[in-house]
Design an enzyme around this catalytic site. Structure first.
Site, PDB file in Angstrom:
ATOM      1  N   GLY A  46       0.936  -1.122  -0.121  1.00 45.28           N
ATOM      2  CA  GLY A  46       0.197  -0.115   0.050  1.00 45.28           C
ATOM      3  C   GLY A  46       0.790   1.161  -0.148  1.00 45.28           C
ATOM      4  N   GLN A  51       3.170   9.923   1.197  1.00 44.26           N
ATOM      5  CA  GLN A  51       4.686   9.245   1.456  1.00 44.26           C
ATOM      6  C   GLN A  51       5.331   9.315   0.147  1.00 44.26           C
ATOM      7  OE1 GLN A  51       2.246   5.211   2.070  1.00 44.26           O
ATOM      8  NE2 GLN A  51       4.408   5.111   3.239  1.00 44.26           N
ATOM      9  N   CYS A 104       6.234  -0.086   7.367  1.00 43.37           N
ATOM     10  CA  CYS A 104       5.705   1.135   6.660  1.00 43.37           C
ATOM     11  C   CYS A 104       6.854   1.320   6.064  1.00 43.37           C
ATOM     12  CB  CYS A 104       5.406   2.202   7.401  1.00 43.37           C
ATOM     13  SG  CYS A 104       4.605   3.690   6.849  1.00 43.37           S
ATOM     14  N   LEU A 105       6.616   1.806   4.582  1.00 49.98           N
ATOM     15  CA  LEU A 105       7.916   2.120   3.711  1.00 49.98           C
ATOM     16  C   LEU A 105       8.319   3.517   4.180  1.00 49.98           C
ATOM     17  CD1 LEU A 105       5.903   1.423   0.335  1.00 49.98           C
ATOM     18  CD2 LEU A 105       7.972  -0.016   1.476  1.00 49.98           C
ATOM     19  N   HIS A 146      -4.404   1.527   7.700  1.00 51.40           N
ATOM     20  CA  HIS A 146      -3.165   2.365   7.806  1.00 51.40           C
ATOM     21  C   HIS A 146      -2.857   3.139   6.838  1.00 51.40           C
ATOM     22  CE1 HIS A 146       1.454   1.520   8.032  1.00 51.40           C
ATOM     23  NE2 HIS A 146       1.589   2.380   6.981  1.00 51.40           N
ATOM     24  N   GLU A 147      -3.221   3.025   5.566  1.00 49.09           N
ATOM     25  CA  GLU A 147      -3.149   3.891   4.623  1.00 49.09           C
ATOM     26  C   GLU A 147      -4.128   5.278   4.643  1.00 49.09           C
ATOM     27  OE1 GLU A 147      -0.538   3.693   2.927  1.00 49.09           O
ATOM     28  OE2 GLU A 147      -0.294   1.491   3.086  1.00 49.09           O
ATOM     29  N   HIS A 150      -2.402   7.668   7.140  1.00 50.41           N
ATOM     30  CA  HIS A 150      -1.281   8.551   6.426  1.00 50.41           C
ATOM     31  C   HIS A 150      -1.886   9.810   5.825  1.00 50.41           C
ATOM     32  CE1 HIS A 150       2.405   6.479   6.157  1.00 50.41           C
ATOM     33  NE2 HIS A 150       1.840   5.352   5.806  1.00 50.41           N
TER      34      HIS A 150
HETATM   35 ZN    ZN Z   1       2.609   3.448   5.976  1.00 45.72          ZN
END
Ligand code: ZN
Length: 174
Positions: A46, A51, A104-105, A146-147, A150
Site C-alpha cells: 500500500g 509518502q 511502513c515504507l 494504515h493507508e 497517512h
Molecule cells: Zn505506511
C-alpha cells in the site's frame, strides 16, 4: 509511469493532514500511475500520496490472499487485486479488533504491533471520480486503515502497542 521517491520520517509532510482531491484530470491520473509503480518497485502492499510528498487524499493498495481451499496447494499463485481510492474514508469499524504486526515504507528499520478493527467499510471515489464503497476485513482492512491514517498525518508508530527493531536482514531483533 515513473517511480517516485518515498519520503521517510521525520519529513513533515508525513505528519500533515492531506487535502481533498477535487480535480480528476490528467495530473491525478499521472499521480496514481506513479503511485502504483512506486508501490510495486518498493515493494509494498500500500502507498498513500503523502509518502511521495504529495499532500492529497489518494491511496493505492495491491494485495491478494490465498483462498482457504487452496491453502495446501503450494503451486497456487495469488493474483493480487489493485485498489485505487481517492478521498477514502473509513466507516463502520467493527467493534472486534485484531493485533497485527505492521511495517511502513516511510519508517524503515522497524515493525510494530498495532490494534485495528477487524472489518471496515471504505467509502470514497474511483480515479475518475465515481462514488465507491467497499467492505473489507482481515489483513486488507488493516492495510486500508494504515493507508487512510497517512492522509491524516497519523503514523503506525503513533498507535503501536509494541515496536520492534529490524536487523539488516529484516528480522526482528529480540
Ligand atoms: Zn505506511
Amino acid at each position: 509511469m515513473a517511480p517516485r521517491k518515498i519520503i521517510t520520517v521525520p519529513n513533515e509532510t508525513l505528519k500533515r493532514k492531506a487535502r481533498k482531491v477535487t480535480s480528476f484530470g490528467p495530473e491525478l491520473q499521472t499521480l496514481i500511475d506513479d503511485m502504483v509503480e512506486t508501490m510495486r518497485v518498493a515493494p509494498g502492499v500500500g502507498l498513500a500520496a503523502p509518502q511521495i510528498d504529495v499532500p492529497l487524499r489518494v491511496i493505492v493498495i495491491e494485495y491478494g490472499e490465498v483462498p482457504e481451499d487452496k491453502e495446501d496447494d503450494e503451486d497456487y499463485e495469488v493474483v493480487p487485486d489493485l485498489y485505487t481510492i481517492v478521498n477514502p474514508e473509513i466507516k463502520k469499524p467493527s467493534s472486534e479488533t485484531l493485533l497485527g504486526i505492521e511495517g511502513c515504507l516511510s519508517i524503515p528499520g522497524i515493525v510494530a504491533e498495532v490494534e485495528r478493527a477487524e472489518s471496515v467499510t471504505v467509502v470514497g471515489q474511483t480515479r475518475h471520480g465515481q462514488e465507491m464503497k467497499l467492505k473489507v476485513s482481515g489483513w486488507l482492512a488493516r492495510i486500508f486503515q494504515h493507508e487512510v491514517d497517512h492522509l491524516d498525518g497519523v503514523l503506525f508508530t503513533d498507535k503501536a502497542v509494541r515496536v520492534f527493531r529490524l536487523d539488516e536482514e529484516g528480522e526482528i531483533v529480540e
